[in-house]
Design a protein around this motif. Structure first.
Motif, PDB file in Angstrom:
ATOM      1  N   GLU A 139     121.850  48.834 -24.741  1.00 48.60           N
ATOM      2  CA  GLU A 139     121.928  50.008 -24.071  1.00 48.60           C
ATOM      3  C   GLU A 139     122.933  50.798 -24.630  1.00 48.60           C
ATOM      4  OE1 GLU A 139     123.333  48.559 -20.096  1.00 48.60           O
ATOM      5  OE2 GLU A 139     121.395  47.864 -19.432  1.00 48.60           O
ATOM      6  N   SER A 140     123.184  50.715 -25.890  1.00 45.48           N
ATOM      7  CA  SER A 140     124.103  51.819 -26.714  1.00 45.48           C
ATOM      8  C   SER A 140     125.397  51.657 -26.288  1.00 45.48           C
ATOM      9  CB  SER A 140     123.418  52.986 -27.036  1.00 45.48           C
ATOM     10  OG  SER A 140     122.198  52.746 -27.434  1.00 45.48           O
ATOM     11  N   GLN A 141     125.947  50.729 -25.573  1.00 42.29           N
ATOM     12  CA  GLN A 141     127.397  50.550 -25.076  1.00 42.29           C
ATOM     13  C   GLN A 141     128.278  50.212 -26.135  1.00 42.29           C
ATOM     14  OE1 GLN A 141     127.790  48.530 -21.349  1.00 42.29           O
ATOM     15  NE2 GLN A 141     125.908  49.442 -20.461  1.00 42.29           N
ATOM     16  N   ILE A 142     127.718  49.510 -27.282  1.00 39.98           N
ATOM     17  CA  ILE A 142     128.428  48.749 -28.301  1.00 39.98           C
ATOM     18  C   ILE A 142     127.714  49.436 -29.507  1.00 39.98           C
ATOM     19  CG2 ILE A 142     129.100  46.675 -29.567  1.00 39.98           C
ATOM     20  CD1 ILE A 142     130.325  47.126 -26.879  1.00 39.98           C
ATOM     21  N   THR A 143     128.590  49.666 -30.447  1.00 39.99           N
ATOM     22  CA  THR A 143     127.976  50.373 -31.700  1.00 39.99           C
ATOM     23  C   THR A 143     128.405  49.128 -32.882  1.00 39.99           C
ATOM     24  OG1 THR A 143     128.804  52.272 -31.262  1.00 39.99           O
ATOM     25  CG2 THR A 143     128.156  52.071 -33.563  1.00 39.99           C
ATOM     26  N   LEU A 144     127.218  48.818 -33.663  1.00 38.60           N
ATOM     27  CA  LEU A 144     127.395  48.052 -34.849  1.00 38.60           C
ATOM     28  C   LEU A 144     127.937  48.841 -35.908  1.00 38.60           C
ATOM     29  CD1 LEU A 144     123.714  46.425 -34.301  1.00 38.60           C
ATOM     30  CD2 LEU A 144     126.004  45.183 -33.928  1.00 38.60           C
ATOM     31  N   PRO A 145     128.570  47.988 -36.905  1.00 40.21           N
ATOM     32  CA  PRO A 145     129.206  46.805 -36.822  1.00 40.21           C
ATOM     33  C   PRO A 145     130.315  46.500 -35.926  1.00 40.21           C
ATOM     34  CG  PRO A 145     129.829  47.786 -38.819  1.00 40.21           C
ATOM     35  CD  PRO A 145     128.977  48.487 -38.323  1.00 40.21           C
ATOM     36  N   PHE A 146     130.444  45.251 -35.481  1.00 39.38           N
ATOM     37  CA  PHE A 146     131.895  44.980 -34.728  1.00 39.38           C
ATOM     38  C   PHE A 146     132.170  43.551 -34.933  1.00 39.38           C
ATOM     39  CE2 PHE A 146     128.434  44.012 -31.746  1.00 39.38           C
ATOM     40  CZ  PHE A 146     128.601  42.466 -31.435  1.00 39.38           C
ATOM     41  N   VAL A 147     133.419  43.418 -34.522  1.00 39.21           N
ATOM     42  CA  VAL A 147     133.906  41.648 -34.724  1.00 39.21           C
ATOM     43  C   VAL A 147     133.727  40.952 -33.374  1.00 39.21           C
ATOM     44  CG1 VAL A 147     135.727  40.211 -35.289  1.00 39.21           C
ATOM     45  CG2 VAL A 147     135.552  42.575 -36.263  1.00 39.21           C
ATOM     46  N   TRP A 148     132.871  39.862 -33.409  1.00 43.15           N
ATOM     47  CA  TRP A 148     132.718  39.034 -32.258  1.00 43.15           C
ATOM     48  C   TRP A 148     133.795  37.992 -32.476  1.00 43.15           C
ATOM     49  CZ3 TRP A 148     131.789  33.909 -32.186  1.00 43.15           C
ATOM     50  CH2 TRP A 148     131.417  33.268 -31.096  1.00 43.15           C
ATOM     51  N   LYS A 149     134.408  37.638 -31.115  1.00 43.43           N
ATOM     52  CA  LYS A 149     135.169  36.792 -31.062  1.00 43.43           C
ATOM     53  C   LYS A 149     135.153  35.971 -29.727  1.00 43.43           C
ATOM     54  CE  LYS A 149     139.166  38.882 -33.585  1.00 43.43           C
ATOM     55  NZ  LYS A 149     140.495  39.668 -33.467  1.00 43.43           N
ATOM     56  N   CYS A 150     135.321  34.572 -29.660  1.00 41.30           N
ATOM     57  CA  CYS A 150     134.964  33.895 -28.560  1.00 41.30           C
ATOM     58  C   CYS A 150     136.508  33.956 -28.021  1.00 41.30           C
ATOM     59  CB  CYS A 150     134.550  32.490 -28.841  1.00 41.30           C
ATOM     60  SG  CYS A 150     135.578  31.277 -29.709  1.00 41.30           S
ATOM     61  N   THR A 151     136.480  34.134 -26.776  1.00 41.05           N
ATOM     62  CA  THR A 151     137.922  34.281 -26.097  1.00 41.05           C
ATOM     63  C   THR A 151     138.651  32.835 -26.034  1.00 41.05           C
ATOM     64  OG1 THR A 151     137.175  33.715 -24.087  1.00 41.05           O
ATOM     65  CG2 THR A 151     137.143  36.001 -24.618  1.00 41.05           C
ATOM     66  N   GLU A 152     138.037  31.563 -26.180  1.00 31.01           N
ATOM     67  CA  GLU A 152     138.754  30.439 -26.231  1.00 31.01           C
ATOM     68  C   GLU A 152     138.250  29.491 -27.248  1.00 31.01           C
ATOM     69  OE1 GLU A 152     138.038  29.458 -21.933  1.00 31.01           O
ATOM     70  OE2 GLU A 152     140.298  29.655 -21.528  1.00 31.01           O
ATOM     71  N   PHE A 153     139.069  28.377 -27.604  1.00 31.91           N
ATOM     72  CA  PHE A 153     138.616  27.333 -28.403  1.00 31.91           C
ATOM     73  C   PHE A 153     138.415  27.962 -29.789  1.00 31.91           C
ATOM     74  CE2 PHE A 153     137.180  26.204 -24.206  1.00 31.91           C
ATOM     75  CZ  PHE A 153     138.407  25.524 -23.867  1.00 31.91           C
ATOM     76  N   GLY A 154     138.714  28.839 -30.204  1.00 28.17           N
ATOM     77  CA  GLY A 154     138.537  29.428 -31.628  1.00 28.17           C
ATOM     78  C   GLY A 154     139.532  28.839 -32.426  1.00 28.17           C
ATOM     79  N   TYR A 155     139.589  28.468 -33.709  1.00 29.35           N
ATOM     80  CA  TYR A 155     140.628  28.013 -34.786  1.00 29.35           C
ATOM     81  C   TYR A 155     140.070  28.115 -36.093  1.00 29.35           C
ATOM     82  CZ  TYR A 155     137.875  23.752 -35.350  1.00 29.35           C
ATOM     83  OH  TYR A 155     137.051  22.596 -35.686  1.00 29.35           O
ATOM     84  N   ASP A 156     141.093  28.483 -37.088  1.00 23.89           N
ATOM     85  CA  ASP A 156     140.894  28.299 -38.619  1.00 23.89           C
ATOM     86  C   ASP A 156     139.615  29.251 -38.865  1.00 23.89           C
ATOM     87  OD1 ASP A 156     143.117  26.779 -38.748  1.00 23.89           O
ATOM     88  OD2 ASP A 156     142.058  25.212 -39.254  1.00 23.89           O
ATOM     89  N   GLY A 157     139.141  30.394 -38.373  1.00 27.12           N
ATOM     90  CA  GLY A 157     138.143  31.191 -38.550  1.00 27.12           C
ATOM     91  C   GLY A 157     137.051  30.678 -37.614  1.00 27.12           C
ATOM     92  N   ASN A 158     136.843  29.707 -37.101  1.00 26.02           N
ATOM     93  CA  ASN A 158     135.863  29.397 -35.990  1.00 26.02           C
ATOM     94  C   ASN A 158     136.070  30.263 -35.157  1.00 26.02           C
ATOM     95  OD1 ASN A 158     134.328  27.244 -37.294  1.00 26.02           O
ATOM     96  ND2 ASN A 158     136.496  26.348 -37.419  1.00 26.02           N
ATOM     97  N   GLY A 159     134.864  30.859 -34.448  1.00 23.97           N
ATOM     98  CA  GLY A 159     135.046  31.809 -33.323  1.00 23.97           C
ATOM     99  C   GLY A 159     135.303  33.083 -33.505  1.00 23.97           C
ATOM    100  N   VAL A 160     134.959  33.607 -34.792  1.00 20.09           N
ATOM    101  CA  VAL A 160     135.150  35.088 -35.118  1.00 20.09           C
ATOM    102  C   VAL A 160     133.995  35.110 -36.260  1.00 20.09           C
ATOM    103  CG1 VAL A 160     136.715  36.687 -36.442  1.00 20.09           C
ATOM    104  CG2 VAL A 160     137.669  34.801 -35.224  1.00 20.09           C
ATOM    105  N   LYS A 161     133.237  36.235 -36.001  1.00 18.44           N
ATOM    106  CA  LYS A 161     132.251  36.648 -36.825  1.00 18.44           C
ATOM    107  C   LYS A 161     131.857  38.188 -36.930  1.00 18.44           C
ATOM    108  CE  LYS A 161     127.508  35.460 -38.067  1.00 18.44           C
ATOM    109  NZ  LYS A 161     126.251  34.755 -37.753  1.00 18.44           N
TER     110      LYS A 161
END
Length: 385
Positions: A139-161
């Motif tokens: 719906e074009s509310q978000i523009t690429l590129p962007f950084v995705w992050k899970c809000t919980e349980f991420g560590y050492d680079g996991n949960g970020v892309k």
């Protein structure tokens, strides 16, 4: 209270490498330590007074553990928050406070906190799951590129892309997440703030972080950061402001971006000893681990200045290697002046798993960085054949 050579008991939630390095200082001061960790092979097990195996996310396990000690701290944020709240309500000293952890544990809540307190941070939107995020993109509310992050349980680079195409979302967990604007930046920086219950506060020098492009892990931490003094002063001032708003006790590592216009914006924080402060064991008058201990026990804080320039190199598992660990060529780097390896005690390696670090100290930061490169290219963390 008499902490030294006494019946005083310090509890630490988590038995990983951060706890192990903290235990170096508890042993130096002869402070009793209790560790709770789910693994029989936790690095802390060899250095604490009492080791208890248990689930850090289980309410009753964490609550029962807290009842055994006089002061409770943690080396990992993924712990049962409700148990900490109850323990604090019953009079146990828990540092950092559950109130602080509650604002940090979930990255969405953490980002909202920055917005509410006018702390500069990248623009973002929160989503309950990947499906909601995909719909927003369509719906074009978000523009690429962007950084995705899970809000919980991420560590050492996991949960970020980094998401450059909608198909990059295909194999990600369908969990609550953040879509964050990509910031053009010159440097990734960090400042560690140390604060005691009585209000004494100090900051470590600004460090510069160089990241692995694929694993999203820090490869090098450089202290002092190779930046203008005005930028460094601004970074320390913002870190102090963040610390004040979180009202933390102990260490708070504030990770930041230096933009192309030399503005400083906050990326995220960690309320504990942090990878960006490992250099301090050899390079600072007082290491981050000793100062965390001093802070949570309300003892005078140590000098955070550096004695000498320091660079940390992370040792991570080599790609293509899983199994019993071997540190190839470690003898070579140990023969070099100013080079100190720290092995975390994890028996099994796998690609990009943090297995240790190496500190390089030198009066010349340029020479220290050159040696750091040699270290990185010489030692390999591989598995037995």
């Amino acid at each position: 209270m008499n902490y030294f050579s006494s019946d005083f008991k310090l509890g630490i939630l988590g038995g990983g490498q951060l706890g192990k390095m903290l235990l170096f200082d508890t042993r130096k001061f002869d402070i009793q330590t209790y560790i709770l960790d789910p693994s029989d092979e936790a690095p802390c097990k060899i250095a604490c007074d009492t080791f208890i195996k248990g689930d850090l996310m289980d309410f009753q396990t964490v609550y029962n553990f807290g009842k055994l000690v006089d002061v409770l701290t943690f080396e990992i944020e993924l712990v049962n928050l409700e148990a900490l709240i109850k323990l604090e309500e019953e009079g146990l000293k828990v540092y950092p406070s559950p109130k602080t952890l509650q604002l940090i544990q979930n990255k969405g809540v953490q980002k909202d906190f920055y917005t509410q307190h006018q702390i500069p941070t990248a623009n973002y939107k929160r989503f309950k799951d990947i499906k909601s995020l995909i719909l927003a993109i369509l719906e074009s509310q978000i523009t690429l590129p962007f950084v995705w992050k899970c809000t919980e349980f991420g560590y050492d680079g996991n949960g970020v892309k980094v998401i450059r195409d909608i198909t990059d979302l295909d194999n990600l967990a369908n969990v609550e997440c953040i879509a964050e604007e990509m910031i053009p930046f010159k440097n990734e920086l960090a400042v560690i703030v140390c604060r005691s219950p009585s209000g004494e506060i100090k900051t470590y020098p600004v460090v510069e972080m160089e990241f692995h492009p694929e694993a999203n892990q820090v490869e090098y931490v450089i202290c002092p950061a190779r930046i203008d003094t005005k930028v460094a002063d601004k970074a320390r001032a913002i870190a102090l402001h963040v610390s004040e708003k979180f009202n933390h006790v102990g260490l708070l590592a504030v990770e930041m971006f230096q933009t192309e216009e030399d503005e400083i914006i906050v990326n995220e924080v960690a309320p504990r000893p942090h990878n960006s402060g490992h250099y301090s064991i050899e390079a600072s008058f007082t290491s981050q681990f000793e100062n965390h201990l001093r802070a949570i026990l309300d003892l005078p804080l140590g000098n955070t200045d550096s004695k000498v320039a320091g660079i940390m190199v992370n040792l991570v598992g080599a790609e293509g290697h899983s199994g019993n660990v071997v540190y190839e060529n470690i003898e070579k780097i140990m023969s070099w002046n100013g080079v100190t390896p720290h092995i975390y005690g994890k028996k099994q390696t796998r690609p990009f798993r943090k297995m240790g670090h190496v500190t390089i100290v030198n009066a010349d930061i340029v020479e220290a960085r050159r040696i750091a490169e040699d270290v990185k290219n010489t030692i390999r963390v591989i598995s037995q054949k």
